[in-house]
Design a protein around this motif. Structure first.
Motif, PDB file in Angstrom:
ATOM      1  N   ARG A   1       0.887  -1.207  -0.023  1.00 49.67           N
ATOM      2  CA  ARG A   1       0.016   0.139  -0.016  1.00 49.67           C
ATOM      3  C   ARG A   1       0.944   1.073   0.146  1.00 49.67           C
ATOM      4  O   ARG A   1       2.013   1.233   0.064  1.00 49.67           O
ATOM      5  N   TYR A   2       0.148   2.261  -0.216  1.00 43.68           N
ATOM      6  CA  TYR A   2       0.834   3.579  -0.161  1.00 43.68           C
ATOM      7  C   TYR A   2       0.892   4.090   1.132  1.00 43.68           C
ATOM      8  O   TYR A   2       0.007   4.256   2.092  1.00 43.68           O
ATOM      9  N   GLY A   3       2.122   4.539   1.611  1.00 47.71           N
ATOM     10  CA  GLY A   3       2.290   4.892   3.070  1.00 47.71           C
ATOM     11  C   GLY A   3       3.822   5.205   3.426  1.00 47.71           C
ATOM     12  O   GLY A   3       4.590   5.242   2.662  1.00 47.71           O
ATOM     13  N   ALA A   4       3.985   5.396   4.605  1.00 42.40           N
ATOM     14  CA  ALA A   4       5.459   5.764   5.246  1.00 42.40           C
ATOM     15  C   ALA A   4       5.642   5.047   6.511  1.00 42.40           C
ATOM     16  O   ALA A   4       4.851   4.656   6.987  1.00 42.40           O
ATOM     17  N   CYS A   5       6.982   4.761   6.900  1.00 43.58           N
ATOM     18  CA  CYS A   5       7.352   3.885   8.100  1.00 43.58           C
ATOM     19  C   CYS A   5       6.853   4.756   9.234  1.00 43.58           C
ATOM     20  O   CYS A   5       6.648   4.010  10.325  1.00 43.58           O
ATOM     21  N   ASP A   6       6.584   5.841   9.286  1.00 46.97           N
ATOM     22  CA  ASP A   6       6.266   6.696  10.361  1.00 46.97           C
ATOM     23  C   ASP A   6       4.676   7.182  10.215  1.00 46.97           C
ATOM     24  O   ASP A   6       4.370   8.226  10.911  1.00 46.97           O
ATOM     25  N   ASP A   7       3.980   6.524   9.543  1.00 42.46           N
ATOM     26  CA  ASP A   7       2.480   6.922   9.236  1.00 42.46           C
ATOM     27  C   ASP A   7       1.671   6.667  10.571  1.00 42.46           C
ATOM     28  O   ASP A   7       0.540   7.016  10.694  1.00 42.46           O
ATOM     29  N   GLY A   8       1.917   5.889  11.430  1.00 40.01           N
ATOM     30  CA  GLY A   8       1.330   5.693  12.751  1.00 40.01           C
ATOM     31  C   GLY A   8       0.084   4.736  12.454  1.00 40.01           C
ATOM     32  O   GLY A   8      -0.614   4.493  13.606  1.00 40.01           O
ATOM     33  N   GLN A   9      -0.030   4.313  11.402  1.00 39.67           N
ATOM     34  CA  GLN A   9      -1.041   3.221  11.430  1.00 39.67           C
ATOM     35  C   GLN A   9      -0.877   1.818  11.978  1.00 39.67           C
ATOM     36  O   GLN A   9      -1.777   1.073  12.061  1.00 39.67           O
ATOM     37  N   ALA A  10       0.466   1.413  11.984  1.00 41.06           N
ATOM     38  CA  ALA A  10       1.015   0.134  12.454  1.00 41.06           C
ATOM     39  C   ALA A  10       0.146  -0.836  11.782  1.00 41.06           C
ATOM     40  O   ALA A  10      -0.255  -1.876  12.482  1.00 41.06           O
ATOM     41  N   MET A  11      -0.125  -0.717  10.515  1.00 39.11           N
ATOM     42  CA  MET A  11      -0.864  -2.103   9.718  1.00 39.11           C
ATOM     43  C   MET A  11      -0.381  -1.666   8.451  1.00 39.11           C
ATOM     44  O   MET A  11      -0.118  -0.771   7.776  1.00 39.11           O
ATOM     45  N   VAL A  12      -0.036  -3.066   7.741  1.00 35.07           N
ATOM     46  CA  VAL A  12       0.104  -3.081   6.399  1.00 35.07           C
ATOM     47  C   VAL A  12      -1.090  -2.841   5.639  1.00 35.07           C
ATOM     48  O   VAL A  12      -1.383  -2.266   4.454  1.00 35.07           O
ATOM     49  N   MET A  13      -2.218  -3.743   6.017  1.00 32.85           N
ATOM     50  CA  MET A  13      -3.515  -3.794   5.575  1.00 32.85           C
ATOM     51  C   MET A  13      -4.481  -3.086   6.467  1.00 32.85           C
ATOM     52  O   MET A  13      -4.463  -3.167   7.610  1.00 32.85           O
ATOM     53  N   ASP A  14      -5.218  -2.241   5.798  1.00 31.14           N
ATOM     54  CA  ASP A  14      -6.163  -1.482   6.687  1.00 31.14           C
ATOM     55  C   ASP A  14      -7.268  -2.423   7.263  1.00 31.14           C
ATOM     56  O   ASP A  14      -7.448  -3.474   6.930  1.00 31.14           O
ATOM     57  N   ASP A  15      -8.128  -1.806   8.143  1.00 35.39           N
ATOM     58  CA  ASP A  15      -9.100  -2.774   8.679  1.00 35.39           C
ATOM     59  C   ASP A  15     -10.313  -3.512   7.574  1.00 35.39           C
ATOM     60  O   ASP A  15     -10.542  -4.294   7.997  1.00 35.39           O
ATOM     61  N   PHE A  16     -10.470  -2.628   6.560  1.00 34.07           N
ATOM     62  CA  PHE A  16     -11.180  -2.996   5.410  1.00 34.07           C
ATOM     63  C   PHE A  16     -10.762  -4.195   4.998  1.00 34.07           C
ATOM     64  O   PHE A  16     -11.267  -5.471   4.612  1.00 34.07           O
ATOM     65  N   GLY A  17      -9.486  -4.204   4.306  1.00 29.11           N
ATOM     66  CA  GLY A  17      -8.693  -5.319   3.726  1.00 29.11           C
ATOM     67  C   GLY A  17      -8.527  -6.438   4.820  1.00 29.11           C
ATOM     68  O   GLY A  17      -8.654  -7.544   4.495  1.00 29.11           O
ATOM     69  N   PHE A  18      -8.415  -6.141   6.019  1.00 33.04           N
ATOM     70  CA  PHE A  18      -8.150  -7.061   7.127  1.00 33.04           C
ATOM     71  C   PHE A  18      -9.685  -8.052   7.223  1.00 33.04           C
ATOM     72  O   PHE A  18      -9.614  -9.143   7.278  1.00 33.04           O
ATOM     73  N   ASN A  19     -10.594  -7.370   7.105  1.00 36.31           N
ATOM     74  CA  ASN A  19     -11.851  -7.924   7.368  1.00 36.31           C
ATOM     75  C   ASN A  19     -12.278  -8.910   6.051  1.00 36.31           C
ATOM     76  O   ASN A  19     -12.644  -9.967   6.074  1.00 36.31           O
ATOM     77  N   ILE A  20     -12.035  -8.277   4.899  1.00 40.51           N
ATOM     78  CA  ILE A  20     -12.490  -9.084   3.792  1.00 40.51           C
ATOM     79  C   ILE A  20     -11.450 -10.383   3.597  1.00 40.51           C
ATOM     80  O   ILE A  20     -11.875 -11.118   2.823  1.00 40.51           O
ATOM     81  N   THR A  21     -10.480 -10.265   4.015  1.00 37.45           N
ATOM     82  CA  THR A  21      -9.376 -11.527   3.962  1.00 37.45           C
ATOM     83  C   THR A  21      -9.745 -12.197   5.076  1.00 37.45           C
ATOM     84  O   THR A  21      -8.597 -13.236   5.292  1.00 37.45           O
ATOM     85  N   GLN A  22     -10.524 -12.005   5.924  1.00 41.32           N
ATOM     86  CA  GLN A  22     -11.016 -12.696   7.344  1.00 41.32           C
ATOM     87  C   GLN A  22      -9.750 -12.863   8.348  1.00 41.32           C
ATOM     88  O   GLN A  22      -9.574 -13.948   8.681  1.00 41.32           O
ATOM     89  N   GLY A  23      -8.970 -11.855   8.372  1.00 39.20           N
ATOM     90  CA  GLY A  23      -8.051 -11.634   9.296  1.00 39.20           C
ATOM     91  C   GLY A  23      -6.663 -12.492   8.766  1.00 39.20           C
ATOM     92  O   GLY A  23      -5.912 -13.057   9.790  1.00 39.20           O
ATOM     93  N   PHE A  24      -6.563 -12.681   7.604  1.00 36.31           N
ATOM     94  CA  PHE A  24      -5.643 -13.509   7.105  1.00 36.31           C
ATOM     95  C   PHE A  24      -4.070 -13.169   7.374  1.00 36.31           C
ATOM     96  O   PHE A  24      -3.219 -14.275   7.601  1.00 36.31           O
ATOM     97  N   THR A  25      -4.069 -12.100   7.519  1.00 33.90           N
ATOM     98  CA  THR A  25      -2.581 -11.694   7.933  1.00 33.90           C
ATOM     99  C   THR A  25      -2.231 -11.733   9.177  1.00 33.90           C
ATOM    100  O   THR A  25      -0.793 -11.599   9.697  1.00 33.90           O
ATOM    101  N   ASP A  26      -3.079 -12.251  10.201  1.00 33.48           N
ATOM    102  CA  ASP A  26      -2.765 -12.442  11.608  1.00 33.48           C
ATOM    103  C   ASP A  26      -2.703 -14.087  11.979  1.00 33.48           C
ATOM    104  O   ASP A  26      -2.215 -14.410  12.946  1.00 33.48           O
ATOM    105  N   THR A  27      -2.856 -14.891  10.845  1.00 32.20           N
ATOM    106  CA  THR A  27      -2.707 -16.254  11.051  1.00 32.20           C
ATOM    107  C   THR A  27      -1.372 -16.605  11.244  1.00 32.20           C
ATOM    108  O   THR A  27      -0.270 -15.926  10.803  1.00 32.20           O
TER     109      THR A  27
END
Length: 533
Positions: free
Chosen positions: A468-494
């Protein structure tokens, strides 16, 4: 009665031309200022990927050398885009064409207003009433998607039918009818249903008024012949009878999809501008039916309600849409606005007092100003779609600078692929047949976003995931936003995913990379990125 040409109407009444020109110029300026468009929506970029590959001779493919897959919903719009990619400035040309089609839609709408009995004042009001719907222009001018051609084609077909329904008819009407019968099923798959619905209404009207309806039977058969030929071609070329997008979109269950469709249509119907428009259209229909109106007007008073109701029901079944500003329902606007303009013109003509007219004008201008202010603030809830495509192109450009060309899995698959030459896996399946046909049915997924299947992902084993478009200090602490996390059913947390991938960043890119690539990424200036998931 032959309808006077639009050019003649402009020449004979400069006020009509002024209203037309002011509306086009003002809405172009307003929507451009509010949206700052550059390359269209991300879905438009998917069409551009196929168009560019066709123009370059690689064939109808998403990945060069990859599978044949029809990931663009509109066959005709893709082919038109491909022709424009033969020019030096394809995006500029697509934007210019979108502008011309938008102008054409307004011209059709104004011509329809005149054909149903509206005087010059009603035509001028028709153009001015478009200013209540900046979302229409956001989609038609700047999305660069097939919706612009879709609305233009529907309005052109209806205009042609009205030409035929005048007492003398005309060859432009017959030509437009047959052309529309051929083109509408090619613009969008549901075009065959829209065309047949319009022809059925016309046949009923002709039968009820005891007139020949053979031309509409011919148009209907021609439309069926075109979709049959295209279906045969699809089966031979792709192996499937409908675009691959259909299979990806049916990954959500029918009842959940219809629930979303009801919400979508309900939201549209409760918009203040929609309510006002429909009240005006209903008053106009009542006036037409209570008078000895021309055949074209009586036909139109029958056609618009059925087309509107039919369209609403279709998109309830199809689940509506996740985009803002109701793209699938904006075709209703240029059909209903002529009726509202007709009613408003009759009201103005009935009251000669200047105070009444001035008051009405001030109320309309005040309310239009409110809609413009709201659009500037929220961008019709589509502004972010433009930023997705632009940001994805930047990410694709940056990753293309790596010494190798890793395979990439991504959710917004249009803008990124326009900038990235390597293999790209569309994890929602729109451009990946196996993912689209994985067979999973989600009961909790947003329409068009339920196609992800983890096992198919692991079979492909992409080297970079979810950039995704972003920076190391963007403060989001996530590569995938909540929307993407939900539609992949938390895949990146497995556990499996975290064992295989590590998060890295280098402005303006944040991504997961396979651990074997970690050293290469670090050597090219990327750094570890701490995530919550």
């Amino acid at each position: 009665m032959k309808s006077s040409s639009t050019l003649r109407g402009f020449r004979n009444n400069p006020a009509v031309l002024i209203c037309f020109a002011v509306t086009i110029f003002f809405q172009l300026t307003l929507t451009y200022y509010a949206l700052k468009p550059r390359v269209g929506f991300d879905d438009a970029n998917i069409t551009q990927v196929y168009a560019r590959h066709l123009a370059e001779g690689h064939g109808y493919v998403y990945n060069i050398g990859g599978e044949r897959v029809e990931g663009s919903t509109s066959l005709l719009w893709t082919l038109i885009n491909a022709a424009l990619f033969l020019t030096p400035f394809p995006i500029l040309m697509i934007t210019a064409l979108s502008g011309l089609l938008t102008v054409g839609t307004l011209v059709f709408s104004g011509a329809i207003t005149r054909m149903i009995g509206g005087a010059s004042g009603a035509v001028a009001l028709c153009y001015l009433l478009f200013n209540f719907f900046p979302g229409f222009f956001a989609w038609s001018l700047w999305s660069l998607m097939d919706i612009t051609l879709w609305v233009f084609a529907i309005c052109g077909l209806v205009w042609s039918m009205l030409r035929i329904e005048t007492q003398s008819g005309s060859w432009p009407g017959y030509f437009g009818l047959l052309l529309g019968a051929c083109c509408l099923p090619l613009v969008r798959p549901e075009g065959i249903g829209v065309a047949q619905g319009l022809f059925a209404i016309a046949i009923y009207f002709r039968w009820h008024t005891r007139r020949s309806f053979g031309i509409y039977v011919i148009a209907g058969l021609l439309s069926v012949a075109v979709i049959a030929a295209v279906t045969i071609w699809r089966l031979q070329f792709f192996g499937y009878p409908v675009p691959n997008t259909f299979y990806a979109k049916t990954s959500t269950d029918l009842f959940g999809q219809m629930s979303q469709g009801i919400s979508y249509v309900g939201s549209f119907l409760t918009e203040t501008t929609t309510i006002i428009l429909f009240i005006g259209a209903a008053l106009s229909i009542a006036m037409i039916n209570a008078s000895s109106a021309r055949p074209a007007a009586r036909f139109y008073a029958l056609l618009v309600p059925y087309v509107t109701i039919g369209g609403l029901l279709v998109y309830v079944i199809l689940g509506g849409d996740h985009f803002g500003s109701y793209r699938f329902l904006i075709y209703i606007l240029p059909l209903a606005i002529p009726l509202a303009a007709h009613a408003l013109a009759e009201f103005v003509a009935a009251y000669s007092e200047k105070l009444t007219k001035i008051t009405l004008s001030l109320v309309l201008v005040f309310y239009a100003g409110l809609t413009w202010g709201a659009f500037i603030v929220d961008g019709g809830n589509v502004r972010h779609e433009l930023r997705i495509a632009e940001g994805s192109r930047i990410v694709g450009t940056e990753l293309a600078k790596l010494p190798s060309v890793p395979s990439v899995a991504i959710i917004p698959a249009g803008g990124f692929k326009m900038a990235y030459p390597g293999t790209v896996y569309d994890v929602l399946g729109l451009n990946w047949t196996k993912m689209a046909l994985s067979g999973d049915v989600r009961t909790d997924a947003l329409k068009n976003h339920g196609g992800f299947n983890a096992e198919i992902f692991w079979e492909a084993l992409p080297e970079i995931a979810f950039p995704r478009y972003g920076a190391c200090d963007d403060g989001q602490a996530m590569v995938m936003d909540d929307f993407g996390f939900n539609i992949t059913q938390g895949f990146t947390d497995t556990e499996r995913f975290q064992a295989h991938y590590i998060a890295v960043c280098k402005e303006p890119v944040v991504a997961y990379v396979a651990r074997p690539l970690e050293s290469m990424m670090l050597e090219n200036g990327y750094h570890p990125y701490l995530t919550d998931h």
